[in-house]
Scaffold this active site. Structure first.
Site, PDB file in Angstrom:
ATOM      1  N   LYS A  53      41.079  46.146  -5.476  1.00  0.00           N
ATOM      2  CA  LYS A  53      40.753  47.564  -5.260  1.00  0.00           C
ATOM      3  C   LYS A  53      42.007  48.331  -4.847  1.00  0.00           C
ATOM      4  O   LYS A  53      42.258  49.436  -5.347  1.00  0.00           O
ATOM      5  CB  LYS A  53      39.656  47.694  -4.193  1.00  0.00           C
ATOM      6  CG  LYS A  53      38.291  47.293  -4.740  1.00  0.00           C
ATOM      7  CD  LYS A  53      37.248  47.074  -3.652  1.00  0.00           C
ATOM      8  CE  LYS A  53      35.967  46.538  -4.277  1.00  0.00           C
ATOM      9  NZ  LYS A  53      34.968  46.083  -3.296  1.00  0.00           N
ATOM     10  N   GLN A  97      34.167  46.269   3.047  1.00  0.00           N
ATOM     11  CA  GLN A  97      33.836  45.139   2.169  1.00  0.00           C
ATOM     12  C   GLN A  97      32.709  44.309   2.787  1.00  0.00           C
ATOM     13  O   GLN A  97      32.787  43.887   3.937  1.00  0.00           O
ATOM     14  CB  GLN A  97      35.092  44.276   1.950  1.00  0.00           C
ATOM     15  CG  GLN A  97      34.911  43.149   0.957  1.00  0.00           C
ATOM     16  CD  GLN A  97      34.674  43.646  -0.479  1.00  0.00           C
ATOM     17  OE1 GLN A  97      35.279  44.602  -0.939  1.00  0.00           O
ATOM     18  NE2 GLN A  97      33.761  42.989  -1.183  1.00  0.00           N
ATOM     19  N   ASP A 120      30.859  54.020  -1.855  1.00  0.00           N
ATOM     20  CA  ASP A 120      29.991  52.925  -2.303  1.00  0.00           C
ATOM     21  C   ASP A 120      28.553  53.408  -2.512  1.00  0.00           C
ATOM     22  O   ASP A 120      27.744  52.689  -3.093  1.00  0.00           O
ATOM     23  CB  ASP A 120      29.972  51.813  -1.234  1.00  0.00           C
ATOM     24  CG  ASP A 120      30.738  50.584  -1.687  1.00  0.00           C
ATOM     25  OD1 ASP A 120      31.032  50.469  -2.887  1.00  0.00           O
ATOM     26  OD2 ASP A 120      31.038  49.733  -0.822  1.00  0.00           O
TER      27      ASP A 120
END
Ligand SMILES: NC(=O)c1ccc[n+]([C@@H]2O[C@H](COP(=O)([O-])OP(=O)(O)OC[C@H]3O[C@@H](n4cnc5c(N)ncnc54)[C@H](OP(=O)(O)O)[C@@H]3O)[C@@H](O)[C@H]2O)c1
Length: 299
Positions: A53, A97, A120
């Protein structure tokens, strides 16, 4: 024989557009899209995802920061870090994460992220916006958002008159996928482990999305001829043909079998996987545009 949907190429196209638009935003406003990725602990798979990422964000010309915290980090410390990032004007997207270590309440951490920086799409505000069709201001979870873009490339944006079946009802894939398909006018059914006659249900689908986590579960006789099949599953299975102890990745769809019936089909790897990270970049770009009151590009 089904068309193989090239997720790698489509993801590259998305990233190229993000790069271009980021450069234009910087030129016009002096604002560089910024993403912060937070990882707690040593999980090797998570470390790889986070590194990818960061690399992709830099490739897009973003300001990219990574916070790597030790396994024993306390929940309050993580909350404080997220609050600091919420207040940081150089950061437009925050990604924590998952999974987090068991002693940390993931739900609380996700709800601490500002909905405006929740790239997200897991915050209740964004889940609610997606559920009520407020797509212009929502952030949508990256994997279903990327899957939707693949469907768009095959069938167009308007899915009126088409039946879609989503197998899997998780909050990160199945449910948002259901809502996206609905927002694009498909007639949608969501299936799960308690569904009766799953093969029969799937055979009715013009669009079939598999997000289950069961290797090669979906066979040719589950698929309507000509259907568009999106395989979200990522499963590692033994591959003794590659040598002792070797493994390979497969999806939830038996690719070779289903390719003889479907109209279009995503491979694993190289289908939905690359789209997830591309959409994370797209969402961060969108967050940066919104932060300065500019209309973001459409993907
Ligand atoms: N490509 C990507 O970037 C990406 C991103 C995220 C996830 N994934 C992959 O996508 C897959 C799904 O992920 P997830 O997080 O949504 O998984 P999850 O949270 O484990 O959810 C799996 C869903 O599948 C359903 N299910 C399980 N066995 C079933 C069966 N035999 N028949 C019908 N339904 C069944 C479950 O039903 P119940 O609710 O009834 O238990 C559940 O709703 C995994 O392989 C994961 O690795 C890929």
């Amino acid at each position: 024989m089904a068309v193989t949907i090239d997720g790698k190429q489509i993801a590259e196209d998305v990233v190229s557009k993000v790069k271009l638009s980021a450069a234009e935003l910087i030129e016009a406003t002096g604002v560089t899209p910024g993403i912060a990725v937070v990882i707690v602990g040593e999980d090797p798979a998570s470390q790889v995802y986070v590194a990818n990422k960061g690399r992709k964000a830099r490739e897009c010309g973003f300001h990219s920061v990574q916070h790597t915290l030790p396994e024993q980090t306390g929940e309050e410390e993580l909350v404080k870090l997220v609050e600091t990032l919420n207040a940081d004007p150089a950061i437009h997207g925050i990604l924590v994460q998952l999974p987090l270590p068991k002693h940390i309440d993931s739900g609380r951490i996700i709800q601490t992220i500002s909905p405006d920086k929740d790239v997200d799409g897991f915050h209740f505000i964004n889940v609610g916006k997606l559920g009520t069709g407020e797509l212009e201001t929502a952030f949508v979870p990256c994997t279903p958002e990327g899957s939707m873009l693949l469907i768009d490339r095959i069938l167009g944006r308007d899915l009126s008159g088409l039946n879609a079946v989503v197998v899997g009802r998780s909050n990160i894939v199945g449910k948002p996928m259901f809502n996206l398909l609905l927002a694009h006018n498909a007639t949608v059914t969501i299936a799960h482990s308690k569904t009766k006659d799953l093969p029969g249900l799937c055979r009715n689908a013009d669009i079939l999305v598999a997000a289950v986590g069961r290797p090669q579960m979906i066979k040719a006789d589950w698929v309507k001829p000509g259907a568009t099949v999106i395989d979200v599953g990522i499963n590692r299975i033994p591959a003794p043909e590659r040598g002792e102890g070797k493994t390979r990745l497969v999806g939830d769809v038996d690719f070779a079998d289903v390719a003889s019936v479907a109209g279009a089909l995503t491979p694993v790897p190289g289908g939905v996987g690359p789209m997830t990270i591309a959409m994370l970049m797209a969402n961060t770009l969108v967050a940066a545009h919104r932060s300065v009151g500019k209309t973001p590009p459409r993907f």
